[in-house]
Design a protein around this motif. Structure first.
Motif, mmCIF file in Angstrom:
data_model
loop_
_atom_site.group_PDB
_atom_site.id
_atom_site.type_symbol
_atom_site.label_atom_id
_atom_site.label_comp_id
_atom_site.label_asym_id
_atom_site.label_seq_id
_atom_site.Cartn_x
_atom_site.Cartn_y
_atom_site.Cartn_z
ATOM 1 N N LYS A 71 0.247 64.214 76.563
ATOM 2 C CA LYS A 71 0.597 65.056 75.422
ATOM 3 C C LYS A 71 -0.438 64.975 74.304
ATOM 4 N N GLY A 72 -1.497 64.196 74.506
ATOM 5 C CA GLY A 72 -2.464 63.959 73.430
ATOM 6 C C GLY A 72 -3.737 64.764 73.517
ATOM 7 N N ALA A 217 -15.458 65.151 74.854
ATOM 8 C CA ALA A 217 -14.415 64.450 75.621
ATOM 9 C C ALA A 217 -14.696 62.955 75.747
ATOM 10 N N LYS A 218 -15.644 62.467 74.959
ATOM 11 C CA LYS A 218 -16.100 61.078 75.147
ATOM 12 C C LYS A 218 -14.964 60.060 75.025
ATOM 13 N N TRP A 219 -14.024 60.315 74.089
ATOM 14 C CA TRP A 219 -12.938 59.350 73.915
ATOM 15 C C TRP A 219 -11.991 59.363 75.115
ATOM 16 N N ILE A 254 -3.244 60.666 68.311
ATOM 17 C CA ILE A 254 -2.767 60.918 66.949
ATOM 18 C C ILE A 254 -3.914 61.025 65.943
ATOM 19 N N PHE A 255 -4.871 60.105 66.044
ATOM 20 C CA PHE A 255 -5.871 60.005 64.977
ATOM 21 C C PHE A 255 -7.214 60.661 65.307
ATOM 22 N N ILE A 256 -7.567 60.742 66.612
ATOM 23 C CA ILE A 256 -8.870 61.327 66.964
ATOM 24 C C ILE A 256 -8.715 62.798 67.304
ATOM 25 N N LYS A 261 1.705 64.399 67.689
ATOM 26 C CA LYS A 261 2.293 64.180 66.375
ATOM 27 C C LYS A 261 3.161 62.922 66.384
ATOM 28 N N ILE A 262 3.177 62.234 65.260
ATOM 29 C CA ILE A 262 4.008 61.033 65.150
ATOM 30 C C ILE A 262 5.472 61.382 65.382
#
Length: 423
Positions: A71-72, A217-219, A254-256, A261-262
């Motif tokens: 979902k991320g 897409a590195k992460w 969430i952060f990158i 969503k939280i």
């Protein structure tokens, strides 16, 4: 007679569509009440003690990691990398879909999770590109099976715990067989696409575009490197790697990428908890089932029976392969591994198979069950995404089933495919 009650009641409950974990527990309960072979409270104790295992803790964390990463926004970025490399060739979207499933398999450890994460994006995209919806759905359903072959893999953890085999070694052993299964699916997808005239995107392959997509897409691409590199490098155990995958997935989603969503986390946790509960109920119920098998010496008798059928090792191993393919049609993979490992692993060892190679044989054989009705979990997940009926999808999946069986035969008879990286 005890074994007849055990297997007969299990078959009866399965025919009644009782969930597999509950069916195993009830079959064990009935057998205990009939024979008195072990104390009744052993069944209850087994439900607790069997899941009190550090290696087994990897299962809920890998399940949660797969839910978070699905979902991320990670699967979309993985597809863009694959599409930048092969999108222009004949059947490029189908090939890119299979490659994306292979990438995601190195993250999720689950077949249905891979189908859900990749299929939601790729089935509509392939249809828009002009691909037949049945073929598109079959591509995703079959490639999703690679989710349990390429490490990390939840069934590998279960096999390692059940067969007292190194989970880290199983993870290493799964790399080349997983790539092989992906390659045979790609070859068939290319052949079918060429026959049907499915062209590529028309965009020329560009090193600068590939580099751009890889950078974006590195992460996502770093996840399998961190998980598998850490395990193989001895930095952390598979269980610790699963925890790291969860933390990394939360940070990336969430952060990158900011696509998770939280406020969605409660649902993610609930979905992962439901899947985890299902798996652990199966594991706990199977403990009493396995105890009865061993006390009745059923594994030894089945081994003797198989060995008595023929002295030819090839015939025996083909019979085992047929058994795995049939069981995969009717039984969930994790339950099948827990029940069949004590029965089949001693036979494999007697035939001269390395326990790790034999484990890969079992896992790939049962993974094909993800696409074979009536159970075929991947079929139901993919059907739910595309709207194609199970009957139509079951017919469309037949060529993919056949090429996966071909890959299984290669894995069985070429042991170095599983053992080369370990050695």
């Amino acid at each position: 007679m005890t074994s007849l009650v055990l297997f007969g009641s299990l078959a009866l409950f399965l025919l009644m569509s009782v969930p597999i974990g509950i069916a195993i527990g009830l079959a064990t309960l009935f057998t205990i009440l009939y024979s008195g072979i072990i104390p009744l409270d052993f069944l209850v104790q087994g439900l607790v003690t069997s899941v009190d295992s550090f290696p087994l803790m990897a299962v809920p964390f890998f399940i949660l990691a797969g839910e978070i990463m699905g979902k991320g926004g990670i699967s979309d970025r993985l597809f863009r990398v694959a599409n930048s490399i092969v999108g222009n060739v004949t059947g490029g979207f189908a090939i890119a879909t299979i490659i994306t499933c292979m990438f995601f398999a190195a993250i999720s450890g689950s077949g249905p999770a891979t189908v859900a994460a990749v299929g939601g994006i790729m089935i509509p995209a392939m249809v828009r590109q002009g691909y037949d919806i049945k073929f598109s759905t079959a591509v995703v359903a079959s490639a999703g099976s690679i989710g349990v072959i390429i490490p990390p893999s939840i069934p590998m953890v279960i096999y390692g715990v059940t067969g007292s085999v190194s989970i880290g070694s199983m993870f290493i052993a799964g790399i080349l067989p997983g790539i092989l299964v992906g390659l045979v699916l790609i070859i068939y997808a290319y052949y079918y696409s060429k026959k049907k005239g499915y062209k590529g995107t028309g965009t020329k392959i560009s090193l600068s575009n590939i580099a751009k997509e890889v950078w974006e897409a590195k992460w996502a691409l770093l996840i399998p490197v961190i998980i598998l590199g850490g395990i193989y490098g001895g930095v952390f155990t598979p269980t610790e790697a699963a925890v790291i995958a969860v933390v990394y997935g939360v940070i990336a989603g969430i952060f990158i990428y900011r696509e998770l969503k939280i406020t969605e986390m409660p649902k993610v946790l609930a979905d992962a908890s439901l899947t985890t509960a299902t798996v652990l109920i199966i594991v706990g119920s199977a403990t009493g089932f396995g105890r009865i098998l061993n006390l009745e010496q059923i594994p030894a008798r089945i081994a003797d029976g198989l060995l008595a059928l023929s002295e030819n090792q090839i015939i025996i191993i083909l019979l085992i392969m047929l058994l795995l393919l049939i069981v995969g049609c009717f039984m969930e993979t994790i339950a099948a591994i827990i029940i069949l490992t004590p029965i089949l692993l001693p036979i494999g060892v007697n035939l001269g198979y390395d326990p790790i190679h034999f484990g890969m044989f079992m896992i790939v054989g049962l993974a094909i069950g993800f696409i074979t009705p009536p159970l075929g979990v991947n079929l139901f997940v993919a059907s739910g995404i595309s709207g194609v009926s199970i009957e139509s999808l079951s017919r469309a999946i037949i060529p993919f089933f056949l090429v996966m069986v071909l890959a299984l035969l290669i894995i069985v008879f070429v042991p170095q495919l599983s053992l080369f990286l370990i050695n």
